[in-house]
Each structure stands twice: as structure tokens, then as C-alpha cells.
Write a protein that holds these residues in place. Structure first.
Motif, PDB file in Angstrom:
ATOM      1  N   PHE A 137      51.285  50.173  22.345  1.00  0.00           N
ATOM      2  CA  PHE A 137      51.080  50.318  21.001  1.00  0.00           C
ATOM      3  C   PHE A 137      51.847  51.726  20.574  1.00  0.00           C
ATOM      4  O   PHE A 137      52.032  52.523  21.415  1.00  0.00           O
ATOM      5  CB  PHE A 137      49.576  50.304  20.664  1.00  0.00           C
ATOM      6  N   ASN A 182      43.793  46.066  25.713  1.00  0.00           N
ATOM      7  CA  ASN A 182      43.105  45.520  24.191  1.00  0.00           C
ATOM      8  C   ASN A 182      42.956  43.887  24.921  1.00  0.00           C
ATOM      9  O   ASN A 182      43.628  42.883  24.798  1.00  0.00           O
ATOM     10  CB  ASN A 182      44.523  45.232  23.352  1.00  0.00           C
ATOM     11  N   MET A 199      49.626  42.521  21.826  1.00  0.00           N
ATOM     12  CA  MET A 199      50.264  43.719  20.889  1.00  0.00           C
ATOM     13  C   MET A 199      50.256  43.354  19.349  1.00  0.00           C
ATOM     14  O   MET A 199      50.666  44.094  18.725  1.00  0.00           O
ATOM     15  CB  MET A 199      51.774  43.785  21.555  1.00  0.00           C
ATOM     16  N   ARG A 200      50.001  42.163  19.262  1.00  0.00           N
ATOM     17  CA  ARG A 200      50.070  41.841  17.476  1.00  0.00           C
ATOM     18  C   ARG A 200      48.781  42.317  16.919  1.00  0.00           C
ATOM     19  O   ARG A 200      48.894  42.349  15.767  1.00  0.00           O
ATOM     20  CB  ARG A 200      49.876  40.122  17.700  1.00  0.00           C
ATOM     21  N   GLN A 201      47.731  42.723  17.639  1.00  0.00           N
ATOM     22  CA  GLN A 201      46.799  43.266  16.677  1.00  0.00           C
ATOM     23  C   GLN A 201      46.027  44.165  17.576  1.00  0.00           C
ATOM     24  O   GLN A 201      45.366  43.874  18.803  1.00  0.00           O
ATOM     25  CB  GLN A 201      45.686  42.113  16.461  1.00  0.00           C
ATOM     26  N   ALA A 202      45.819  45.430  17.089  1.00  0.00           N
ATOM     27  CA  ALA A 202      45.235  46.444  17.709  1.00  0.00           C
ATOM     28  C   ALA A 202      43.635  46.389  17.355  1.00  0.00           C
ATOM     29  O   ALA A 202      43.474  45.979  16.316  1.00  0.00           O
ATOM     30  CB  ALA A 202      45.450  47.861  17.226  1.00  0.00           C
ATOM     31  N   GLN A 217      48.146  51.959  16.907  1.00  0.00           N
ATOM     32  CA  GLN A 217      48.618  51.048  15.910  1.00  0.00           C
ATOM     33  C   GLN A 217      49.640  50.209  16.407  1.00  0.00           C
ATOM     34  O   GLN A 217      50.339  50.102  17.248  1.00  0.00           O
ATOM     35  CB  GLN A 217      49.372  51.687  14.707  1.00  0.00           C
ATOM     36  N   GLU A 218      49.716  48.809  15.834  1.00  0.00           N
ATOM     37  CA  GLU A 218      50.680  47.845  16.235  1.00  0.00           C
ATOM     38  C   GLU A 218      51.939  48.216  16.254  1.00  0.00           C
ATOM     39  O   GLU A 218      52.466  49.006  15.214  1.00  0.00           O
ATOM     40  CB  GLU A 218      50.397  46.486  15.479  1.00  0.00           C
ATOM     41  N   ILE A 228      54.244  45.574  16.206  1.00  0.00           N
ATOM     42  CA  ILE A 228      54.613  44.382  15.792  1.00  0.00           C
ATOM     43  C   ILE A 228      54.669  44.439  14.077  1.00  0.00           C
ATOM     44  O   ILE A 228      53.523  44.519  13.664  1.00  0.00           O
ATOM     45  CB  ILE A 228      54.009  43.235  16.296  1.00  0.00           C
ATOM     46  N   SER A 277      54.038  43.446  10.209  1.00  0.00           N
ATOM     47  CA  SER A 277      53.370  42.417   9.765  1.00  0.00           C
ATOM     48  C   SER A 277      53.999  40.904   9.431  1.00  0.00           C
ATOM     49  O   SER A 277      55.075  41.087   9.056  1.00  0.00           O
ATOM     50  CB  SER A 277      52.530  43.092   8.252  1.00  0.00           C
TER      51      SER A 277
END
Length: 398
Positions: A275, A291, A304-307, A313-314, A316, A318
Motif C-alpha cells: 500500500f 491485510n 490491495m484493493r481495499q485498505a 492507502q490503496e 489501486i 477507485s
């Protein structure tokens, strides 16, 4: 130029530039012509006429000149307008040229921003978060896990070759040698990090094992946070060329940390998703951050798509989603919708790609992207597996 915009210098210049009046007729021809003019002579006054002929000739000459001068003035005025017109045209032409150049520049900028589906530029990228093999000379990297507010930030110092050659003549130093030689020179607080290094005690190596000799009051097992910082910083610092970490006392006996009640030994390995960690001054570092349960590389890439908290922070953007599959030892990451990288800020794209690369590298693998409209992003060929990084968050050693 307005007609009333005259001065003595301009009039003098104009008169000097006027063509000289000339008359190829002989004096007798002019006299005969004047004799025929009833306005100048009469038959009853030959003596009067003879007396005034020279004066009349002068008057006639002045008359002719009076006719010529306005004509020439108008002609020269026209010439002046014509001669000044190129200056006006040059001025207007310059403006037109600038306008065209500005328009071309705007079109070029617009073209660079939109770009086609074949390429994407890295021109505005100011920070790369990885070091790939072609970027450094072997043995010239000094990795270390620095600390900021209880989070371990792995960085890689790029060392001057001359300094290392002088300090380690004829050899390539290990991570332990680099640490013991240079750690006291790391300006942690000046760089914005906490004062943590060097480790209390002595760091040495034996074969593939790092040995940390500690005293009785080391405090590394004081709490879950201090223990996590200790282990993660060691992994970030020494995992490039060692696989095990062992804590011993001054007699060389294994040390049990009170918090866990076990002898302190662990593998120098940290696999998981990357991240971005944003400092208060806006600096961005890419960091491994647990995560959920990510035992496999596919799980880590999807994580990795959502912290799960606000510490990181991601990378990736939005709305971007993808699936992951491992084929013949290479990770195939396929975006659900055809991904146009020009939709995003260049730094966002850079962080995403390098986050993928670092996550894959933590599992000792490479990653290839699928369903991307662009074929290149800066130096990255998106039609092939992305390179495996050998360092993260580079900092030049000074």
C-alpha cells in the motif's frame, strides 16, 4: 502611419529620397514651347517677352516642380506605407506565428494528455518507488527499515560506488557489513523518521543467519507494537541476503522474549500486499502492510484493493477491479474492463504498477498485466511481465 505624424527629420529624409527631376528637352525646344503659349507672350510685345523669358522659364520650372512634388510625395507616402507595411505584417505575422505556435502547443499538450492506446508517458513522474536491476550497480544498495509512528517504512539507500570501493576494497559488502558501517550515519530524524537505529547490542552474521546479541534491558519485547516494529524492521533491513534472525545474550545463549515466552528466532521474510504510506509533508512511500490472511500471491494482490485502516492507502484507483491467475510461474492480472491508463494521474498509475511489482516480488514472482489499452508506460513494457524490483523507496546517500 497617420498623415500628421511628421517631423523635420522625416521630411528631410523624404526629400533626400525623392528622385531628381530631369528634362531631356533642349533649351530651344522649351523656348519654342513657351512662345506658343498665349498666356505668356503676345505678338505686340516682343521686347517685353524677350525681357521676361528667363524669368518665365524659372516660373515654368517651379510650376512643373509644384506638380511633381505632390505626386512624388504621394508616391513616397505610398512607398512609406508599403515599406512600413512589412513591419506591420511582421508584427502581425509574429502574433499570428505565436498564435499558431500556441495553438500547436495546446494541441500537442492535449494530445499528450489524451494520448493514444499505444503508449503512455512518464514525463511528469517525479518519484519512482522501486529500483530495478538496470538502475544500479550490483552491491551498491543499502536497505534499511526506518520507523515512522510505529510503521516500518522500507527504504533503499543508493550508495556512492567510490565510497564503497574505498571502505570495502575488493569485496561486495553484505547487508550486515553495510549496516554496521553506515547505520550511525543515517539521518533518521532529518529524513522525517523516528530515531530508532542502530539496534541495541551487536549485529553479526553466521552463514545464512543474522545474530543479534542483546543485553538484559533491550525492551524489544516490551509490547506487541515494539515487537512488531523490531521484527519488521529487521526483515526490511536484512532479508536481501539472509533468511534467519536469532537473538542471543552476551554469552551466545538464545534469548526468550518475555512477551511471547519463547526463544526469539524468526525467518527474514515478509510476504503480502503493498500500500502507500503518506507522510505529513506529502511524501509517498510504498510499504508492505498486512491485510487479512494473504498466504498466496493471488490473495495478496486482491487484498490491495481495499485498505482496512487509515494507516495506509490503496494504490489501486477507485473503480478499478481485476482478477488474478498464476500461469507457468508468472502472475496474470487481468482488469475486468479495458483499462485506459490516461484516465488517471500519472503518479497514480505509477504507484499502482509498482505496488503490483513489489507485491509479486515479495513472493519471488513477476506479474504481467492484461486488458490494458496502452502497450508502454514510461520504461515499462506492458506487453511483457513487469520487472522484479531489487529495492524499494530509493534514497540517494549523501
Amino acid at each position: 502611419m497617420p498623415d500628421n505624424n511628421w517631423n523635420d527629420d522625416k521630411i528631410e529624409y523624404l526629400l533626400r529620397s525623392m528622385p531628381k527631376a530631369s528634362d531631356e528637352r533642349s533649351a530651344s525646344d522649351i523656348l519654342d514651347q513657351l512662345k506658343k503659349d498665349d498666356r505668356l507672350m503676345t505678338k505686340s510685345s516682343n521686347r517685353f517677352a524677350k525681357k521676361w523669358i528667363p524669368g518665365l522659364v524659372a516660373v515654368a520650372a517651379l510650376f512643373v516642380l509644384s506638380l511633381l512634388v505632390p505626386s512624388m510625395l504621394n508616391g513616397n507616402k505610398g512607398q512609406m506605407n508599403i515599406s512600413s507595411e512589412p513591419a506591420t505584417m511582421r508584427t502581425e505575422g509574429k502574433g499570428a506565428t505565436e498564435s499558431v505556435e500556441m495553438e500547436e502547443s495546446e494541441q500537442s499538450s492535449a494530445a499528450e494528455e489524451s494520448m493514444d492506446a499505444a503508449s503512455f508517458s512518464l514525463k511528469s513522474v517525479t518519484t519512482s518507488h522501486v529500483i530495478i536491476p538496470d538502475d544500479y550497480v550490483e552491491g551498491r544498495l543499502f536497505p534499511i527499515g526506518l520507523i515512522h509512528e510505529a510503521t516500518v517504512i522500507p527504504v533503499t539507500f543508493i550508495m556512492p560506488e567510490e565510497m564503497l570501493t574505498n571502505d570495502f576494497p575488493g569485496s561486495s559488502p553484505s547487508s550486515v557489513e553495510l549496516y554496521n558501517k553506515y547505520v550511525s550515519q543515517v539521518r533518521e530524524e532529518e529524513l522525517g523518521f523516528d530515531d530508532y537505529h542502530p539496534y541495541k547490542g551487536e549485529i553479526s552474521e553466521s552463514a545464512d543467519e543474522i545474530i543479534h546479541q542483546v543485553g538484559e534491558n533491550h525492551l524489544y519485547d516490551n509490547s506487541p507494537t515494539t515487537l512488531e516494529i523490531y521484527t519488521n524492521s529487521a526483515i526490511a533491513t536484512f532479508s536481501t541476503d539472509h533468511t534467519k534472525w536469532k537473538v542471543v545474550d552476551e554469552k551466545g545463549n538464545p534469548v526468550a522474549f518475555d512477551y511471547i515466552g519463547l526463544e526469539m528466532e524468526f525467518h527474514l521474510e515478509r510476504r503480502g500486499p503493498y500500500f502507500k504510506y503518506v507522510m505529513a509533508d506529502g511524501r509517498v512511500y510504498l510499504v508492505p502492510y498486512q491485510n487479512g490472511d494473504t498466504k498466496t500471491v493471488s490473495e495478496a494482490l486482491l487484498a490491495m484493493r481495499q485498505a482496512t485502516n487509515d494507516v495506509v492507502q490503496e494504490v489501486i484507483p477507485s473503480g478499478v477491479d481485476y482478477s488474478v491467475e498464476v500461469q507457468d510461474g508468472t502472475i496474470m492480472l487481468t482488469f475486468d474492463a479495458s483499462l485506459d491508463l490516461t484516465r488517471f494521474a500519472i503518479n497514480e498509475v505509477n504507484e499502482m504498477l509498482e505496488g503490483f511489482m513489489l507485491t509479486a516480488e515479495s513472493y519471488d514472482m513477476q506479474i504481467q498485466l492484461k486488458n490494458v489499452q496502452q502497450e508502454f508506460f514510461g520504461n515499462y513494457d506492458l506487453t511483457k511481465p513487469l520487472p522484479k524490483p531489487v529495492g524499494v523507496n530509493p534514497i540517494m546517500w549523501r
